[in-house]
Design an enzyme around this catalytic site. Structure first.
Site, PDB file in Angstrom:
ATOM      1  N   ARG A   1      39.752  35.209  39.170  1.00 39.32           N
ATOM      2  CA  ARG A   1      40.867  34.265  40.400  1.00 39.32           C
ATOM      3  C   ARG A   1      40.403  32.447  39.970  1.00 39.32           C
ATOM      4  NH1 ARG A   1      42.592  35.558  45.766  1.00 39.32           N
ATOM      5  NH2 ARG A   1      39.790  35.254  46.630  1.00 39.32           N
TER       6      ARG A   1
ATOM      7  N   GLU B   1      38.809  33.400  33.927  1.00 42.07           N
ATOM      8  CA  GLU B   1      40.864  33.338  34.509  1.00 42.07           C
ATOM      9  C   GLU B   1      40.851  32.574  35.180  1.00 42.07           C
ATOM     10  OE1 GLU B   1      43.234  36.629  36.522  1.00 42.07           O
ATOM     11  OE2 GLU B   1      41.203  36.260  37.463  1.00 42.07           O
TER      12      GLU B   1
ATOM     13  N   GLY C   1      43.673  43.117  46.648  1.00 41.82           N
ATOM     14  CA  GLY C   1      43.551  43.771  44.758  1.00 41.82           C
ATOM     15  C   GLY C   1      42.154  44.132  45.629  1.00 41.82           C
TER      16      GLY C   1
ATOM     17  N   ASP D   1      35.915  39.745  42.702  1.00 39.46           N
ATOM     18  CA  ASP D   1      35.447  38.319  42.230  1.00 39.46           C
ATOM     19  C   ASP D   1      34.669  37.467  42.984  1.00 39.46           C
ATOM     20  OD1 ASP D   1      38.480  38.572  41.311  1.00 39.46           O
ATOM     21  OD2 ASP D   1      39.217  37.519  43.453  1.00 39.46           O
TER      22      ASP D   1
ATOM     23  N   THR E   1      36.028  42.175  46.899  1.00 34.64           N
ATOM     24  CA  THR E   1      36.643  41.982  45.953  1.00 34.64           C
ATOM     25  C   THR E   1      35.925  41.852  44.829  1.00 34.64           C
ATOM     26  OG1 THR E   1      37.335  39.744  45.484  1.00 34.64           O
ATOM     27  CG2 THR E   1      35.961  39.664  47.208  1.00 34.64           C
TER      28      THR E   1
ATOM     29  N   GLU F   1      26.701  31.838  24.322  1.00 30.67           N
ATOM     30  CA  GLU F   1      26.522  30.651  23.398  1.00 30.67           C
ATOM     31  C   GLU F   1      27.296  28.984  24.255  1.00 30.67           C
ATOM     32  OE1 GLU F   1      25.099  33.199  20.883  1.00 30.67           O
ATOM     33  OE2 GLU F   1      27.339  32.362  21.375  1.00 30.67           O
TER      34      GLU F   1
ATOM     35  N   ARG G   1      49.543  44.072  48.807  1.00 28.43           N
ATOM     36  CA  ARG G   1      50.116  42.629  49.794  1.00 28.43           C
ATOM     37  C   ARG G   1      51.200  42.095  50.162  1.00 28.43           C
ATOM     38  NH1 ARG G   1      46.287  40.056  47.220  1.00 28.43           N
ATOM     39  NH2 ARG G   1      45.457  40.314  45.110  1.00 28.43           N
TER      40      ARG G   1
ATOM     41  N   ASP H   1      33.482  35.753  46.009  1.00 28.29           N
ATOM     42  CA  ASP H   1      33.857  34.544  46.425  1.00 28.29           C
ATOM     43  C   ASP H   1      34.277  34.368  47.285  1.00 28.29           C
ATOM     44  OD1 ASP H   1      36.345  36.450  46.118  1.00 28.29           O
ATOM     45  OD2 ASP H   1      37.631  34.637  46.148  1.00 28.29           O
TER      46      ASP H   1
ATOM     47  N   ASP I   1      39.040  36.552  51.440  1.00 28.08           N
ATOM     48  CA  ASP I   1      39.261  35.598  52.226  1.00 28.08           C
ATOM     49  C   ASP I   1      40.683  36.108  53.577  1.00 28.08           C
ATOM     50  OD1 ASP I   1      37.306  34.764  52.675  1.00 28.08           O
ATOM     51  OD2 ASP I   1      37.549  33.506  50.902  1.00 28.08           O
TER      52      ASP I   1
ATOM     53  N   GLN J   1      38.821  45.593  34.427  1.00 26.83           N
ATOM     54  CA  GLN J   1      37.149  44.724  35.375  1.00 26.83           C
ATOM     55  C   GLN J   1      37.412  45.891  36.738  1.00 26.83           C
ATOM     56  OE1 GLN J   1      36.673  40.989  34.135  1.00 26.83           O
ATOM     57  NE2 GLN J   1      37.917  41.430  33.175  1.00 26.83           N
ATOM     58  N   ARG J   2      38.547  46.258  37.162  1.00 23.19           N
ATOM     59  CA  ARG J   2      39.507  46.395  38.437  1.00 23.19           C
ATOM     60  C   ARG J   2      38.512  48.016  38.890  1.00 23.19           C
ATOM     61  NH1 ARG J   2      40.784  43.141  42.114  1.00 23.19           N
ATOM     62  NH2 ARG J   2      42.646  40.954  41.446  1.00 23.19           N
TER      63      ARG J   2
END
Length: 323
Positions: free
Chosen positions: A175, A227, A15, A131, A129, A191, A76, A133, A107, A256-257
């Site tokens: 992800r 997500e 991504g 994310d 990324t 909230e 990819r 992550d 990763d 967001q990308r």
């Protein structure tokens, strides 16, 4: 004695993320500063196997630091997941005189870098990324821009949610990780924040909280949904049916990308890209550049991929206590 590096390749994989161009720019110009040649590999590992390889110079990356996306494009590649594809990739690097490759991605991209390193091509990974992550690093290129984009969108949704006295469910990317959702939950004063790492799927609790908020006079109820949980439209329908409170779902998606990277993403990405070249020139390989404990460091890719990462527990507890 480590083999001398003469030509460095650079690719983006997986991504896209704001700030990737800043990394590419830094790799190109730091390589030239070190007296190395640079080749851009277009469309990630797919482009490598298709030999979409171009020469790059300082002008190639002029006026790119402020641009979102990736000028080398990304894709990819299932073929590169096979031993045959990985060997072909290493052979193509040698055919084009590429001694080392800087891989910008997540990763999955690092696993590809790991396979190239095992076949004699020096590789350094740079975490790119939105994310956040990747376990070995506190920062990934693109996260800061993405979370700011989401935060600004959620502020706007809150305005209209308040006007109509709605419950709003806003789904953010990430992800299987909840970092964007958690940061937005705190930044937007939501909230409720639903994270894959923490969610118990107790919808009745959510319903009760929406009803209680309406009883005490709250004019909106903002739920940030990660997500990795998804089903925002279905959840909105079920909450509205159970509470009678008008409920709408907004899925922010790939906005967001995109966008011009923030100052942090430009500066950190530039630093990481330059460091990747420095590591290669020192003869290092199979490493990942990271930002950990307030400083830029590097890890062995094997070690980095074996690490596990969860959401920040303190931030999560704060998101619960400040409702």
């Amino acid at each position: 004695m480590a083999k001398e590096i003469n030509t460095i390749g650079v690719l983006t994989s997986g991504g896209d993320a704001p700030g990737m161009n800043a990394v590419i720019r830094a790799v190109v110009r730091q390589s030239l500063f070190k007296g190395k040649k640079v080749k851009g590999i277009k469309r990630g590992y797919a482009g490598l196997l298709n030999e979409e390889i171009i020469d790059m110079n300082a002008k190639s990356v002029s006026d790119t630091i402020s641009r979102g996306g990736t000028i080398l494009q990304t894709a990819r590649c299932k073929e590169f997941e096979t031993p045959e594809g990985q060997q072909l990739g290493a052979d193509i690097c040698r055919k084009h005189g590429i001694d080392a490759v800087v891989v910008i991605g997540g990763d999955g991209s690092f696993r590809g870098a790991q396979k190239l390193a095992a076949r004699g091509i020096n590789t350094i990974g740079v975490p790119g990324t939105i994310d956040l992550d990747i376990a070995c690093t506190d920062y990934t290129v693109g996260f800061d821009t993405a979370v700011n984009t989401a935060m600004e969108a959620i502020d706007k949704i809150r305005d209209t949610s308040t006007s109509h006295e709605r419950c709003s469910i806003i789904e953010v990317m990430g992800r299987g990780a909840g970092h964007i959702a958690l940061w937005c939950g705190l930044a937007n004063g939501a909230e409720e924040v639903l994270l894959p790492e923490k969610y118990d799927y107790d919808e009745q609790r959510l319903i009760n909280q929406v009803l209680n908020a309406r009883k005490i006079g709250k004019q909106h109820y903002i739920i940030i949904n990660a997500e990795g949980i998804g089903d925002s439209q279905g959840l909105a329908k079920r909450i509205e049916e159970a509470t009678g409170v008008e409920t709408r779902a907004s899925i922010l998606g790939h906005m967001q990308r995109g966008g011009s990277p923030t100052c942090k993403d430009r500066v950190y990405a530039t630093t990481m890209g330059a460091m990747a070249v420095d590591l290669l020139c020192e003869g290092k390989s199979n490493r990942v550049v990271a930002h950990s404990g307030g400083t830029f460091v590097d890890f062995d890719i094997d070690e980095a991929l074996a690490m596990q990462k969860g959401v920040d527990e303190n931030m999560y507890q704060i998101s619960k206590s400040l409702v």
